[in-house]
Design an enzyme around this catalytic site. Structure first.
Site, short mmCIF file in Angstrom:
data_model
loop_
_atom_site.label_atom_id
_atom_site.label_comp_id
_atom_site.label_asym_id
_atom_site.label_seq_id
_atom_site.Cartn_x
_atom_site.Cartn_y
_atom_site.Cartn_z
N ASP A 169 0.84 -1.20 0.00
CA ASP A 169 0.00 0.00 0.00
C ASP A 169 0.88 1.26 0.00
OD1 ASP A 169 -2.32 1.50 0.10
OD2 ASP A 169 -2.67 1.18 2.24
N ASN A 171 -2.40 -10.68 -4.83
CA ASN A 171 -2.25 -12.13 -4.96
C ASN A 171 -0.96 -12.53 -4.26
OD1 ASN A 171 -4.57 -12.74 -6.51
ND2 ASN A 171 -3.55 -11.88 -8.31
N LYS A 197 1.60 -15.12 -3.78
CA LYS A 197 1.98 -16.31 -4.55
C LYS A 197 2.99 -17.20 -3.83
CE LYS A 197 2.23 -15.25 -9.14
NZ LYS A 197 0.94 -15.39 -9.84
N ARG A 251 -9.86 11.72 -11.16
CA ARG A 251 -9.25 11.66 -9.82
C ARG A 251 -8.71 10.27 -9.50
NH1 ARG A 251 -12.35 12.52 -5.30
NH2 ARG A 251 -14.38 12.21 -6.26
N LYS A 252 -8.85 9.35 -10.44
CA LYS A 252 -8.47 7.96 -10.16
C LYS A 252 -7.07 7.64 -10.69
CE LYS A 252 -12.32 6.49 -12.06
NZ LYS A 252 -13.43 5.64 -12.53
C1 LIG Z 1 1.97 12.28 5.65
C2 LIG Z 1 2.11 10.80 5.83
C3 LIG Z 1 2.36 10.09 4.57
C4 LIG Z 1 2.31 8.63 4.71
C5 LIG Z 1 2.52 7.93 3.44
C6 LIG Z 1 2.56 6.48 3.56
C7 LIG Z 1 1.69 5.83 2.58
C8 LIG Z 1 0.60 5.12 3.26
C9 LIG Z 1 -0.51 4.88 2.30
C10 LIG Z 1 -1.66 4.38 3.06
C11 LIG Z 1 -2.90 4.65 2.29
C12 LIG Z 1 -4.06 4.17 3.06
O1 LIG Z 1 -4.01 3.18 3.71
S1 LIG Z 1 -5.48 5.09 3.00
C13 LIG Z 1 -6.50 4.33 4.21
C14 LIG Z 1 -7.40 3.29 3.62
N1 LIG Z 1 -8.35 3.93 2.74
C15 LIG Z 1 -9.44 4.51 3.23
O2 LIG Z 1 -9.72 4.54 4.43
C16 LIG Z 1 -10.34 5.16 2.19
C17 LIG Z 1 -11.79 5.14 2.59
N2 LIG Z 1 -12.58 5.60 1.44
C18 LIG Z 1 -12.86 6.92 1.29
O3 LIG Z 1 -12.63 7.75 2.18
C19 LIG Z 1 -13.51 7.31 0.00
O4 LIG Z 1 -14.23 6.21 -0.56
C20 LIG Z 1 -12.46 7.82 -1.03
C21 LIG Z 1 -11.77 9.06 -0.49
C22 LIG Z 1 -11.43 6.76 -1.39
C23 LIG Z 1 -13.22 8.18 -2.32
O5 LIG Z 1 -14.31 8.98 -1.97
P1 LIG Z 1 -14.75 10.19 -2.90
O6 LIG Z 1 -13.69 11.21 -2.98
O7 LIG Z 1 -16.10 10.60 -2.41
O8 LIG Z 1 -14.82 9.55 -4.33
P2 LIG Z 1 -16.06 8.93 -5.12
O9 LIG Z 1 -16.81 10.07 -5.73
O10 LIG Z 1 -16.78 7.95 -4.29
O11 LIG Z 1 -15.29 8.13 -6.24
C24 LIG Z 1 -14.48 8.80 -7.21
C25 LIG Z 1 -14.32 7.84 -8.38
O12 LIG Z 1 -13.62 6.67 -7.91
C26 LIG Z 1 -14.43 5.50 -8.07
N3 LIG Z 1 -14.20 4.64 -6.92
C27 LIG Z 1 -14.19 4.99 -5.61
N4 LIG Z 1 -13.92 3.94 -4.83
C28 LIG Z 1 -13.76 2.90 -5.66
C29 LIG Z 1 -13.46 1.51 -5.45
N5 LIG Z 1 -13.26 1.02 -4.25
N6 LIG Z 1 -13.35 0.74 -6.55
C30 LIG Z 1 -13.53 1.23 -7.80
N7 LIG Z 1 -13.81 2.53 -8.05
C31 LIG Z 1 -13.94 3.34 -7.00
C32 LIG Z 1 -15.85 6.02 -8.16
O13 LIG Z 1 -16.67 5.14 -8.88
C33 LIG Z 1 -15.65 7.32 -8.92
O14 LIG Z 1 -15.45 7.02 -10.27
P3 LIG Z 1 -15.98 7.99 -11.45
O15 LIG Z 1 -17.46 8.07 -11.25
O16 LIG Z 1 -15.29 9.30 -11.23
O17 LIG Z 1 -15.56 7.30 -12.69
#
Ligand SMILES: CCCCCCCCCCCC(=O)SCCNC(=O)CCNC(=O)[C@H](O)C(C)(C)COP(=O)(O)OP(=O)(O)OC[C@H]1O[C@@H](n2cnc3c(N)ncnc32)[C@H](O)[C@@H]1OP(=O)(O)O
Length: 240
Positions: free
Chosen positions: A161, A183, A185, A206-207
């Site tokens: 991630d 996956n 493996k 935004r994707k």
């Molecule tokens: C400083 C320290 C650094 C630290 C740096 C270290 C790196 C660490 C990285 C860790 C990263 C993480 O773990 S992050 C933590 C885990 N993730 C989360 O908790 C995220 C929880 N989910 C959310 O908050 C939300 O769903 C978001 C923000 C992801 C998206 O919400 P949104 O902004 O309202 O977007 P939304 O309109 O729903 O979707 C936008 C477009 O994406 C598509 N879309 C959205 N989700 C999906 C999905 N799962 N699968 C397919 N498609 C999707 C929609 O269909 C749409 O497509 P279209 O209609 O536009 O075509």
């Protein structure tokens, strides 16, 4: 201030300029810096060799540092604490979140940097901006055990991630993982070094679509393959 703190605590995942976390104080016994203040802190970049690094890890690190000399690759620094200057995007996005108690703030750590040197995640990420790809050199320490002798799948997911996030990262923009598919493996031996090759496959509004493989140093074993979808936060939207 509370609102800013809230946003900050929710932003461990947030990427700003491809940098992870923020500078930490010179020792953990010192008072932690106030969130988002301009107070001076001493940086300790964790993405540099320490005595726990194996010969393989140091060797690969040196090879990639050489590649950095002509500017095609860059090493991404990485810190234990969260970003002091967070993007306006997620300040807005998480405006209504409840804050973590002030007393706990100094304990907050970037998950993958929360262990003592050598015990958990040892890694460094190199980025090639022109080729839109990153290479993460990772050594999973003894505290990451899952099945005896092997790295826990959750730890592998965490480093994947992280590697994918930094590959997808857009300077100044906050992104979050929306989808991660892995996956598994082959099991990854504990304390071994693996190489995570990530690339940005597609950008669609935004994707950000990214993928990676996790390989042995000699490239003979593919341990895992993964794809990820990261979403740039919409500054106009609120999460809750
Ligand atoms: C400083 C320290 C650094 C630290 C740096 C270290 C790196 C660490 C990285 C860790 C990263 C993480 O773990 S992050 C933590 C885990 N993730 C989360 O908790 C995220 C929880 N989910 C959310 O908050 C939300 O769903 C978001 C923000 C992801 C998206 O919400 P949104 O902004 O309202 O977007 P939304 O309109 O729903 O979707 C936008 C477009 O994406 C598509 N879309 C959205 N989700 C999906 C999905 N799962 N699968 C397919 N498609 C999707 C929609 O269909 C749409 O497509 P279209 O209609 O536009 O075509």
């Amino acid at each position: 201030m509370l609102r800013s703190c809230t946003a900050g605590l929710r932003s461990l995942w947030a990427l700003r300029g491809g940098r992870e976390g923020v500078p930490r104080p010179s020792t953990d016994l010192q008072p932690a810096p106030r969130l988002f203040s301009a107070e001076k802190v001493i940086h300790t970049d964790c993405a540099l060799p320490n005595p726990s690094w194996s010969k393989d890890l140091k060797l690969l690190f040196d090879q990639f540092m050489k590649k950095c000399e002509d500017g095609s690759w860059e090493r991404l620094p990485s810190y234990r604490h969260r970003c002091a200057q967070i993007s306006e995007d997620f300040k807005n996005y998480f405006l209504e979140q409840k804050p973590v108690k002030e007393g706990r703030l100094s304990q907050v750590r970037l998950f993958t940097r929360g262990f003592e040197d050598g015990l958990g995640f040892e890694y460094v990420i190199f980025k090639n901006n022109d080729e839109k790809r990153t290479v993460c050199l990772f050594q999973g320490g003894p505290y990451l055990q899952g099945v005896p002798g092997f790295v826990h799948g959750g730890a592998i997911a965490a480093i994947i991630d992280t590697a994918l996030a930094l590959c997808a990262a857009v300077p100044g923009k906050a992104i979050m993982t929306a989808n991660l598919n892995i996956n598994f493996k082959r099991p990854v031996p504990l304390c071994s070094v693996v190489v995570i090759n990530s690339q940005l496959d597609k950008l669609e509004g935004r994707k950000l679509f990214v993928s990676c493989n996790v390989q042995s140093v000699d490239e003979k074993t593919v341990y895992s393959e993964a794809t990820g979808l990261f979403i740039k936060l919409d500054p106009e939207k609120k999460s809750f």
